[in-house]
Design a protein around this motif. Sequence first.
Motif, PDB file in Angstrom:
ATOM      1  N   MET A  45       0.819  -1.209   0.000  1.00 62.05           N
ATOM      2  CA  MET A  45       0.000   0.000   0.000  1.00 62.05           C
ATOM      3  C   MET A  45       0.859   1.268   0.000  1.00 62.05           C
ATOM      4  SD  MET A  45      -2.970  -1.263   2.679  1.00 62.05           S
ATOM      5  CE  MET A  45      -4.149   0.080   2.492  1.00 62.05           C
ATOM      6  N   GLY A  46       2.183   1.088   0.025  1.00 64.67           N
ATOM      7  CA  GLY A  46       3.086   2.229  -0.084  1.00 64.67           C
ATOM      8  C   GLY A  46       3.675   2.728   1.211  1.00 64.67           C
ATOM      9  N   HIS A  47       3.422   2.038   2.317  1.00 60.86           N
ATOM     10  CA  HIS A  47       3.960   2.452   3.607  1.00 60.86           C
ATOM     11  C   HIS A  47       5.352   1.853   3.835  1.00 60.86           C
ATOM     12  CE1 HIS A  47       0.050   4.117   4.747  1.00 60.86           C
ATOM     13  NE2 HIS A  47      -0.487   3.018   4.220  1.00 60.86           N
ATOM     14  N   THR A  48       6.141   2.506   4.643  1.00 57.62           N
ATOM     15  CA  THR A  48       7.443   1.980   5.043  1.00 57.62           C
ATOM     16  C   THR A  48       7.276   1.220   6.349  1.00 57.62           C
ATOM     17  OG1 THR A  48       8.641   3.800   3.987  1.00 57.62           O
ATOM     18  CG2 THR A  48       9.805   2.573   5.700  1.00 57.62           C
ATOM     19  N   VAL A  49       7.758  -0.019   6.382  1.00 61.32           N
ATOM     20  CA  VAL A  49       7.578  -0.865   7.565  1.00 61.32           C
ATOM     21  C   VAL A  49       8.903  -1.531   7.932  1.00 61.32           C
ATOM     22  CG1 VAL A  49       6.236  -2.714   8.636  1.00 61.32           C
ATOM     23  CG2 VAL A  49       5.240  -1.371   6.770  1.00 61.32           C
ATOM     24  N   TYR A  50       9.256  -1.452   9.214  1.00 60.31           N
ATOM     25  CA  TYR A  50      10.421  -2.148   9.739  1.00 60.31           C
ATOM     26  C   TYR A  50       9.945  -3.317  10.601  1.00 60.31           C
ATOM     27  CZ  TYR A  50      12.847   2.138   8.402  1.00 60.31           C
ATOM     28  OH  TYR A  50      13.340   3.208   7.702  1.00 60.31           O
ATOM     29  N   ASP A  51      10.461  -4.512  10.322  1.00 64.61           N
ATOM     30  CA  ASP A  51      10.122  -5.697  11.103  1.00 64.61           C
ATOM     31  C   ASP A  51      11.096  -5.781  12.271  1.00 64.61           C
ATOM     32  OD1 ASP A  51       9.598  -8.191  12.173  1.00 64.61           O
ATOM     33  OD2 ASP A  51       9.463  -9.204  10.229  1.00 64.61           O
ATOM     34  N   CYS A  52      10.594  -5.587  13.478  1.00 62.30           N
ATOM     35  CA  CYS A  52      11.434  -5.558  14.677  1.00 62.30           C
ATOM     36  C   CYS A  52      11.288  -6.833  15.521  1.00 62.30           C
ATOM     37  CB  CYS A  52      11.104  -4.324  15.516  1.00 62.30           C
ATOM     38  SG  CYS A  52      11.426  -2.767  14.645  1.00 62.30           S
ATOM     39  N   THR A  53      10.811  -7.899  14.906  1.00 63.10           N
ATOM     40  CA  THR A  53      10.651  -9.166  15.607  1.00 63.10           C
ATOM     41  C   THR A  53      12.012  -9.721  16.018  1.00 63.10           C
ATOM     42  OG1 THR A  53       8.694  -9.611  14.266  1.00 63.10           O
ATOM     43  CG2 THR A  53       9.657 -11.494  15.433  1.00 63.10           C
ATOM     44  N   VAL A  54      12.065 -10.351  17.172  1.00 68.99           N
ATOM     45  CA  VAL A  54      13.282 -11.001  17.677  1.00 68.99           C
ATOM     46  C   VAL A  54      13.042 -12.507  17.727  1.00 68.99           C
ATOM     47  CG1 VAL A  54      14.744 -11.309  19.722  1.00 68.99           C
ATOM     48  CG2 VAL A  54      14.115  -9.013  18.954  1.00 68.99           C
ATOM     49  N   ASP A  55      13.957 -13.278  17.136  1.00 67.31           N
ATOM     50  CA  ASP A  55      13.788 -14.732  17.050  1.00 67.31           C
ATOM     51  C   ASP A  55      14.814 -15.518  17.855  1.00 67.31           C
ATOM     52  OD1 ASP A  55      11.555 -14.629  15.395  1.00 67.31           O
ATOM     53  OD2 ASP A  55      12.756 -14.609  13.563  1.00 67.31           O
ATOM     54  N   ASP A  56      15.733 -14.828  18.522  1.00 67.85           N
ATOM     55  CA  ASP A  56      16.789 -15.563  19.228  1.00 67.85           C
ATOM     56  C   ASP A  56      17.176 -14.901  20.543  1.00 67.85           C
ATOM     57  OD1 ASP A  56      17.875 -13.340  18.060  1.00 67.85           O
ATOM     58  OD2 ASP A  56      19.578 -14.355  17.133  1.00 67.85           O
ATOM     59  N   GLY A  57      16.187 -14.430  21.294  1.00 70.59           N
ATOM     60  CA  GLY A  57      16.473 -13.826  22.595  1.00 70.59           C
ATOM     61  C   GLY A  57      16.918 -14.868  23.612  1.00 70.59           C
TER      62      GLY A  57
END
Length: 238
Positions: A43-55
């Motif tokens: 849709m034209g938005h800027t998105v940063y994926d801040c998910t953590v998979d190895d805490g």
Amino acid sequence: MIFNIHAGHNPTGKTACGAVSILNESKEDRIVKNEVIRQLQLMGHTVYDCTVDDGANASDVLRRIVAKCNAHRVDLDVSIHFNAGAGDTAGNGRSTGTEVFIYDSKSTVAKQYALNIVNAIERLGFKNRGVKTNPSLYVLKNTKAQALLIECCFVDDADDARLYDARAMADAIVFGLTGKKYEEPKITTVGGDGAETNTGQPDAIYRVQVGAYRNKANAQALQEKLKAAGFDSFVTRA
């Protein structure tokens, strides 16, 4: 708009993973998160994926999520979770429902988006538990941008599980964030004299498009993923 979006907890099977019952939080929140990001980017938005998979543990997961979020200047931080504590694995015919948390009453920007989201999820059939404030939640307390934490539904409520569909949940969240219903890009096919035969058209060149973005950085990010997977790709401006 510019968003930070992440799924809560470590992945399923690792320490500090999410709640598990009829639904598995760490599995489902990542499915919903990925679809929300996909739709917003298209849709034209800027998105940063801040998910953590190895805490290393629960506290480490939270610290690392916040560090990722605070590395970007955004309009809103969005944390996606699933709730637990209903204890209704047999089902009683009533949804336990959805709720969204914000930091406090001064989080006016986050509050409006939170209201939009719970109302959109309610339209899927879930009980609307409303928007709640909780200044003790680590992500809400420590992110620089205003933030909201979505509890999509309850993993241990059979009625919620029956209502739940990952794509529909993502659709509702995106609508709450944008005020628009996401629609897949239309695919144009060739018909009539230009229709492809079983042997193809020797003079034709066929192109495969995998994405269309208003933000060039999002297009370049997809291009890098395709190159890493071994596919040649080009970014062109329409």
